[in-house]
Scaffold this active site. Structure first.
Site, PDB file in Angstrom:
ATOM      1  N   GLN A   1       0.829  -1.199   0.000  1.00 47.92           N
ATOM      2  CA  GLN A   1       0.000   0.000   0.000  1.00 47.92           C
ATOM      3  C   GLN A   1       0.869   1.257   0.000  1.00 47.92           C
ATOM      4  OE1 GLN A   1      -3.296  -0.938   2.420  1.00 47.92           O
ATOM      5  NE2 GLN A   1      -4.235   1.081   2.347  1.00 47.92           N
TER       6      GLN A   1
ATOM      7  N   SER B   1       4.211  -6.099   2.938  1.00 45.82           N
ATOM      8  CA  SER B   1       2.859  -6.084   3.508  1.00 45.82           C
ATOM      9  C   SER B   1       1.888  -6.791   2.562  1.00 45.82           C
ATOM     10  CB  SER B   1       2.428  -4.651   3.824  1.00 45.82           C
ATOM     11  OG  SER B   1       1.265  -4.638   4.627  1.00 45.82           O
ATOM     12  N   LEU B   2       0.913  -6.097   1.979  1.00 45.66           N
ATOM     13  CA  LEU B   2      -0.029  -6.788   1.097  1.00 45.66           C
ATOM     14  C   LEU B   2       0.680  -7.407  -0.103  1.00 45.66           C
ATOM     15  CD1 LEU B   2      -1.292  -5.529  -1.851  1.00 45.66           C
ATOM     16  CD2 LEU B   2      -1.721  -3.624  -0.335  1.00 45.66           C
TER      17      LEU B   2
ATOM     18  N   ARG C   1      -8.887  -9.445   3.873  1.00 46.39           N
ATOM     19  CA  ARG C   1      -7.859  -8.787   4.692  1.00 46.39           C
ATOM     20  C   ARG C   1      -8.101  -7.283   4.751  1.00 46.39           C
ATOM     21  NH1 ARG C   1      -2.795  -6.226   3.664  1.00 46.39           N
ATOM     22  NH2 ARG C   1      -1.078  -6.802   5.082  1.00 46.39           N
TER      23      ARG C   1
ATOM     24  N   HIS D   1      -0.234  -2.432  11.085  1.00 45.45           N
ATOM     25  CA  HIS D   1       0.918  -3.180  11.616  1.00 45.45           C
ATOM     26  C   HIS D   1       1.207  -2.818  13.074  1.00 45.45           C
ATOM     27  CE1 HIS D   1       1.727  -5.186   7.877  1.00 45.45           C
ATOM     28  NE2 HIS D   1       1.662  -4.036   7.244  1.00 45.45           N
TER      29      HIS D   1
ATOM     30  N   GLN E   1       0.682 -11.114  10.349  1.00 49.20           N
ATOM     31  CA  GLN E   1       1.325 -10.016   9.607  1.00 49.20           C
ATOM     32  C   GLN E   1       0.565  -8.702   9.765  1.00 49.20           C
ATOM     33  OE1 GLN E   1       0.429  -8.746   5.911  1.00 49.20           O
ATOM     34  NE2 GLN E   1       2.357  -9.275   4.902  1.00 49.20           N
TER      35      GLN E   1
END
Length: 317
Positions: free
Chosen positions: A11, A94-95, A119, A202, A251
């Protein structure tokens, strides 16, 4: 022999118009977009190609769009090379880790699209708890950690991303993050940049998202990886389906160990990285993590695809 890692952005890499050139020039990329529209029952193509930006940057849209563009870029590369250039490892920020898992055979396209859509919905729901993030540039890591410990008196605050040796992102409750930023500035950081995000990603503020997603992951078909994926939560090689099932929810509410992940690959002989997807965010981070002998390429459109393939072919001569 060169060792190659395929990497995928997260992102923040989104931009209106992303993927359009690939859609128009690659049959495989076009197929990915069409499938995404069908599986998610959402106009991914319109969001990516036309926006508007305000809609594209909503977490529930950003994640599925970036995933689709990254997998489309990867698929166009496989199409162009007839699958002759294979990675030794994959990783994603991340993603982006979901694109990395797709490239490693952990999930098929339908499952990975469903996973990232759920998610993003879990994360957006968790944003009801007020949170924020800030990028810290040019600060001593120990000074950052000391500041975060002190700022805990104001609320929850922690490290979200270890992006490169000079860039750390912190996350948490608004008052605690703002206080930590002030302390870190006092301790000599070059820059402190508040990020335009909708939540404290996060961090433990995302625990409800982790819990909800944990249940959903059990409904997905998760396979063993055909090649190792370096996972964000621990910067370790991961191949077993049970490990992915455990790490995918974790995560969301844990730090992204990106510098450590890239360093893990360098320590294991990787000398070539290819970034697939929108922009060149990870390529930029690589310049600060890797030494001059390491090559990083990106595939975001037809021109960069052709340039990357040509460079790789010349390097193999």
């Amino acid at each position: 022999m060169k060792k190659i890692a395929f990497m995928f952005p997260g992102q923040g890499a989104q931009a209106v118009g992303m993927g359009l050139d690939l859609y128009n020039n690659s049959a495989k990329a076009k197929e990915i977009f069409e499938t995404a529209n069908q599986v998610l029952n959402k106009d991914i193509k319109k969001l990516c190609f036309e926006g508007p930006e305000e809609e594209l940057k909503q977490t529930k849209n950003t994640q599925s769009c970036l995933l689709t563009v990254s997998i489309a870029a990867y698929s166009a590369f496989v199409e162009k090379t007839n699958g002759s250039i294979l990675p030794d490892y994959t990783l994603g920020h991340s993603l982006g880790e979901y694109s990395a898992m797709y490239a490693a055979g952990v999930m098929d396209l339908s499952n990975v699209l469903r996973a990232i859509q759920k998610r993003s919905e879990c994360m957006q729901n968790a944003c009801a708890v007020s949170g924020t993030m800030a990028a810290i540039l040019g600060a001593d890591l120990n000074a950052v950690k000391t500041s975060l410990e002190e700022a805990q008196t104001k609320g929850l605050v922690s490290i979200a991303n270890y992006n490169d040796p000079s860039q750390i992102v912190i996350t948490g409750e608004v008052e605690a993050v703002n206080y930590a930023c002030a302390l870190i500035k006092e301790k000599g950081a070059k820059r402190v940049v508040p990020l335009a995000v909708s939540g404290g990603f996060h961090s433990k503020l995302m625990q409800s998202a982790t819990d909800e997603f944990e249940n959903f992951v059990k409904t997905l078909e998760i396979k063993n990886a055909s090649i190792p994926v370096v996972t964000n939560v621990d910067a370790e090689f991961t191949t077993g389906s049970a490990d992915f099932i455990k790490k995918m929810p974790e995560q969301i509410s844990n730090s992204v160990y990106w510098v450590q992940s890239v360093q893990k690959l360098l320590d294991n002989g990787v000398d070539t990285f290819i970034e697939f997807g929108s922009g060149k965010v990870l390529s930029g981070l690589n310049r600060k993590i890797c030494n001059d002998g390491v090559k990083t390429y990106n595939v975001s459109d037809t021109a960069s695809l052709n340039a990357t393939v040509e460079a790789l072919e010349l390097a193999s001569v």
